[in-house]
Design a protein around this motif. Structure first.
Motif, short mmCIF file in Angstrom:
data_model
loop_
_atom_site.label_atom_id
_atom_site.label_comp_id
_atom_site.label_asym_id
_atom_site.label_seq_id
_atom_site.Cartn_x
_atom_site.Cartn_y
_atom_site.Cartn_z
N LEU A 160 0.83 -1.08 0.08
CA LEU A 160 0.20 0.32 -0.06
C LEU A 160 0.23 1.22 0.38
O LEU A 160 0.63 2.23 -0.54
N VAL A 161 2.15 1.41 0.86
CA VAL A 161 2.51 2.47 0.93
C VAL A 161 3.66 2.87 -0.42
O VAL A 161 3.71 4.04 -0.62
N ALA A 162 3.70 1.72 -0.79
CA ALA A 162 4.68 1.70 -2.55
C ALA A 162 3.47 2.12 -3.51
O ALA A 162 3.18 3.03 -4.36
N LEU A 163 2.18 1.92 -3.57
CA LEU A 163 1.63 2.08 -4.36
C LEU A 163 0.91 3.53 -4.22
O LEU A 163 0.66 4.10 -4.95
N ALA A 164 0.96 3.60 -2.94
CA ALA A 164 0.66 5.25 -2.40
C ALA A 164 1.52 6.73 -3.00
O ALA A 164 1.35 7.43 -3.51
N GLU A 165 3.37 5.93 -3.32
CA GLU A 165 3.39 6.62 -3.40
C GLU A 165 3.92 7.56 -5.21
O GLU A 165 3.56 8.23 -5.56
N CYS A 166 3.13 5.99 -5.60
CA CYS A 166 3.38 5.78 -7.11
C CYS A 166 2.05 7.13 -7.47
O CYS A 166 2.31 7.44 -8.79
N PHE A 167 1.17 6.59 -7.02
CA PHE A 167 -0.13 7.47 -7.56
C PHE A 167 0.49 9.26 -6.93
O PHE A 167 -0.08 10.17 -7.86
N TYR A 168 0.42 8.98 -5.71
CA TYR A 168 0.67 10.52 -4.97
C TYR A 168 1.61 10.78 -6.43
O TYR A 168 1.86 12.18 -6.88
N LEU A 169 3.46 10.35 -7.04
CA LEU A 169 4.25 10.89 -7.80
C LEU A 169 3.19 11.31 -9.28
O LEU A 169 3.43 12.36 -10.15
N SER A 170 1.46 10.97 -9.62
CA SER A 170 1.03 11.33 -10.24
C SER A 170 0.22 12.29 -10.85
O SER A 170 -1.08 11.96 -11.00
#
Length: 228
Positions: free
Chosen positions: A52-62
């Motif tokens: 979840l942390v890794a996914l949140a980072e990806c979406f946040y950067l987008s």
């Protein structure tokens, strides 16, 4: 009451204004696109789960706002699976998270979760078809391991929210073929993203960032379909 504590690119988030308390971590990009993704965890984890942390980072950067939230059962007990009968309250917790993010962000709200969390998200969406725009269902627990006859699909015919399912090809809670068959029960638009070689956890330390980026890219493409 709603408040947050700064922690790098995320903020610890609490909202106690509704019937269920919302607790988690909020990722807010400096330049946001207005949309928000709510992510929750499986039965044995919490919102600090590394996927979840890794996914949140990806979406946040987008440019997405992302809330990683703990379900009510996890707020009550730090370890262990949800107790019997907690599903309704956990769904109410997700509904409270959606309401909180509707007050926080101006755009569309999307809801996702891993395993048990994804199942609760899909059940909530089946009961409340206008609640969110899209679902991101990670490692949907189609049946208990080695018990393929105990399908968790009773709400699938009622599900009207488009959903992207992400499933490992070695997931004991549902094979790719079983998921494909189950998706035929859903009248709404669905897509299935297989993750080759992955089990129920979907990603390991060595490939977590890569898998998260693949999922984020696929979901953003799935969302963008609405404009076509």
């Amino acid at each position: 009451m709603r408040y947050a504590l700064d922690m790098s690119n995320e903020r610890q988030f609490f909202d106690t204004s509704g019937d269920e308390r919302v607790r988690g971590f909020l990722h807010e990009p400096a330049v946001a696109n207005g949309d928000c993704l709510i992510l929750t965890h499986g039965a044995g984890a919490d919102c600090k789960a590394l996927l979840l942390v890794a996914l949140a980072e990806c979406f946040y950067l987008s440019g997405w706002t992302v809330l990683r939230c703990d379900l009510p059962f996890r707020q009550e007990r730090p370890h262990g699976p949800p107790p019997r009968g907690s599903a309704e309250r956990d769904q109410n917790g997700l509904r409270a998270a959606v309401a909180s993010m509707q007050r926080q962000t101006p755009g569309c709200i999307f809801l996702g979760g891993h395993s048990y969390g994804g199942r609760q998200a899909s059940m909530l969406a089946a009961a409340k078809p206008d609640l969110v725009e899209r679902l991101l269902l990670l490692s949907y627990p189609l049946h208990p391991p080695q018990r393929p006859g105990e399908l968790r699909t009773a709400h699938f015919p009622s599900l009207q929210t488009p959903a992207l399912f992400v499933q490992g090809t070695k997931d004991g809670f549902g094979s790719i073929a079983e998921i494909e068959a189950a998706l035929k029960l859903i009248s709404a638009r669905t897509e299935l993203l297989p993750v080759t070689g992955a089990g129920h956890e979907l990603a390991l330390k060595k490939n977590r960032a890569e898998v998260a980026q693949t999922i984020a890219t696929a979901f953003q493409r799935f969302v963008d379909y609405k404009a076509a």
